[in-house]
Write an enzyme that holds these catalytic residues in place. Structure first.
Site, mmCIF file in Angstrom:
data_model
loop_
_atom_site.group_PDB
_atom_site.id
_atom_site.type_symbol
_atom_site.label_atom_id
_atom_site.label_comp_id
_atom_site.label_asym_id
_atom_site.label_seq_id
_atom_site.Cartn_x
_atom_site.Cartn_y
_atom_site.Cartn_z
ATOM 1 N N TYR A 219 69.977 18.737 42.856
ATOM 2 C CA TYR A 219 70.515 19.239 41.619
ATOM 3 C C TYR A 219 71.251 20.452 40.689
ATOM 4 O O TYR A 219 70.067 21.071 42.092
ATOM 5 C CB TYR A 219 69.551 18.292 40.854
ATOM 6 C CG TYR A 219 69.423 18.809 39.452
ATOM 7 C CD1 TYR A 219 69.723 17.838 38.891
ATOM 8 C CD2 TYR A 219 68.452 20.115 38.744
ATOM 9 C CE1 TYR A 219 69.610 18.316 36.654
ATOM 10 C CE2 TYR A 219 68.233 20.525 37.371
ATOM 11 C CZ TYR A 219 69.207 19.239 36.316
ATOM 12 O OH TYR A 219 69.162 19.702 35.573
ATOM 13 N N GLU A 307 75.321 19.700 33.301
ATOM 14 C CA GLU A 307 74.237 18.987 34.334
ATOM 15 C C GLU A 307 75.521 18.568 35.718
ATOM 16 O O GLU A 307 76.225 17.869 34.911
ATOM 17 C CB GLU A 307 73.564 18.759 34.027
ATOM 18 C CG GLU A 307 72.292 18.414 34.610
ATOM 19 C CD GLU A 307 71.408 17.486 33.756
ATOM 20 O OE1 GLU A 307 70.259 17.406 33.523
ATOM 21 O OE2 GLU A 307 72.225 16.879 33.627
#
Length: 496
Positions: A219, A307
């Site tokens: 992530y 993101e």
């Protein structure tokens, strides 16, 4: 070299007409003018800084403030970043530091992007993404799969929300028939996920990409961190659909890198993050390239969030962004026409999108009392008083300082777009525009729209008595109120 620009030395004209300096001033000029010193060249940097701080404090009330986006302090300290010349931003609503339009502390809307659009931006900045094609029909999806080649594909619904996998919006396909069936099952439907705020979003497009073999999911995101007042990276060696669970249960696996806005992102920071995520040397180098590309993208496009989830380690050991989310800052739309062109209005609340087109601040809520107010603070106070009176507001609506007939008419139309509204409360402070003119605008708008529900109006300000008299003698279903509490009580009673 000591920064020659004083933070915030942009003056407005004051009401008495006194001329104030508007533009950029050197430390020599300002220190000399204010303190009477003949020259500041020989003063030590510490003394100059103290003088600058003093100047900034003394002229604090007259300075154009900075926006909430760039977060530069309005205390008058020396700016450590090069300011643009005033001619770059002639609009007085622009922040003097970053050029963004200062509509309010909170952006009017946050523009989101589809996954395929985010990946296009990533590719422009050297970030590895799997090849993919967009399709608007099952047959087009099959053609996209054929053009990509291979024998395995992913078909992904394109909506402005995460959590698509758990909602059936991501399908693994082993044949062209599977691709056709997956696209047919998604296109033309509406999809609700745990991140769509209770709204079912239309699926008008699907993205067909190569199916890649993933060794591990990571992530990585970059955003404006209001606590540190800086751009920050957030990363974890545990990515994928359960990243929220990782943040709750093992917060020690979440790593943060705060970027100094003067130095910018440094390669060593990227390497340190890579080692903290237990990456191999080759992957650390790739992560460094990705982070530097993201930081450049974030700044050059004036984004508010990027993101990568997942940022995957493929079976061959390379890193690639398999999914991405991008949000832009609407205050910078005026200089990013290419981003504005990517906006998909079908993914937004219709009323909120219409409000943006009419330069109104509007947020849909679940109550039965429509609110029309000039000023964000007054609008929030109005909603609070409605709650205290036992009602529920149907919206947040700020029509701005100039409540003209045209703006009031568009505001009424927005409020009436919801069938939940049983009454409308208008709370206008006539500071910029006289109350009698506001009352005339409200009466004309009510007649034009053809309102069938009660309207409670509270006016305050210049010529308030004349405004109330106009409303009372209008012959329309408009109920004047003496104060805000009175208006809220009358609106709650009318909505029952």
């Amino acid at each position: 070299m000591l920064c020659w620009t004083l933070c915030g030395l942009y003056w407005r004209d004051v009401p008495d007409g006194a001329a104030h300096f508007r533009g950029r001033a050197s430390i020599d000029a300002v220190v000399g003018a204010v303190s009477g010193a003949k020259s500041a060249r020989n003063q030590p940097a510490r003394a100059l800084r103290a003088t600058a701080l003093s100047i900034g404090a003394r002229f604090r009330e007259n300075r154009r403030p900075y926006c909430a986006v760039c977060r530069f302090s309005p205390a008058g300290a020396l700016h450590r970043q090069r300011l643009h010349p005033p001619s770059d931003f002639p609009d007085p609503r622009c922040c003097v530091a970053c050029g963004r339009l200062r509509f309010s502390v909170r952006s009017r809307y946050r523009m989101n992007f589809h996954e395929y659009q985010a990946k296009e931006l990533f590719a422009q900045y050297g970030i590895a993404v799997p090849p993919g094609r967009v399709a608007n029909s099952p047959d087009a999806a099959v053609d996209a799969a054929k053009a990509l080649g291979g024998s395995q594909w992913m078909v992904k619904a394109q909506i402005h929300a995460g959590g698509r996998g758990k909602a059936g919006g991501v399908k693994f396909c082993k044949s062209l028939d599977d691709v056709h069936a997956a696209a047919k099952g998604m296109l033309g439907t509406r999809m609700e996920t745990y991140q769509s705020a209770g709204r079912a979003l239309p699926v008008n497009l699907v993205l067909v990409t190569d199916a890649t073999n993933i060794a591990k999911e990571l992530y990585l995101s970059v955003l404006v961190d209001r606590d540190s007042k800086a751009v920050s990276f957030i990363a974890s060696k545990h990515g994928g659909v359960d990243i929220e669970q990782v943040a709750r249960e093992t917060p020690e696996d979440i790593h943060t890198v705060v970027v100094d806005f003067v130095e910018g992102l440094q390669p060593y920071q990227c390497r340190n993050l890579g080692f903290a995520m237990d990456l191999a040397a080759k992957q650390v180098n790739q992560l460094t390239k990705i982070m530097l590309g993201l930081y450049k993208l974030f700044n050059e496009k004036d984004l508010s969030l990027v993101e990568l989830n997942p940022l995957a380690i493929l079976e061959d050991g390379n890193l690639a962004a398999l999914d991405g989310k991008v949000n832009s800052d609407d205050n910078a739309d005026f200089r990013h026409a290419e981003l504005v062109a990517m906006r998909d209005l079908t993914q937004e609340d219709a009323a909120e999108a219409a409000a943006v087109q009419n330069n109104l601040n509007y947020v849909t809520m679940d109550g039965s009392i429509g609110c029309m107010v000039n000023g964000a603070g007054l609008a929030m106070a109005t909603m609070d008083v409605i709650k205290l009176a036992g009602g529920e507001p149907a919206n947040f609506l700020d029509v701005g300082g100039g409540a003209t007939k045209e703006r009031v008419t568009e505001a009424f139309k927005l409020i009436l777009s919801s069938d939940k509204v049983k009454c409308i409360l208008v709370n206008i402070f006539g500071g910029i525009v006289r109350c009698d003119l506001i009352a005339e605008g409200i009466i004309a708008a009510v007649k034009e729209v053809g309102l069938k529900i009660p309207v409670v109006v509270r006016l305050q300000g210049t010529n308030v008595d004349q405004g109330r008299e106009l409303l009372a003698n209008s012959g329309l279903a408009i109920t004047p109120a003496d104060d805000l509490n009175d208006a809220a009580q009358k609106a709650v009673a009318a909505a029952k």
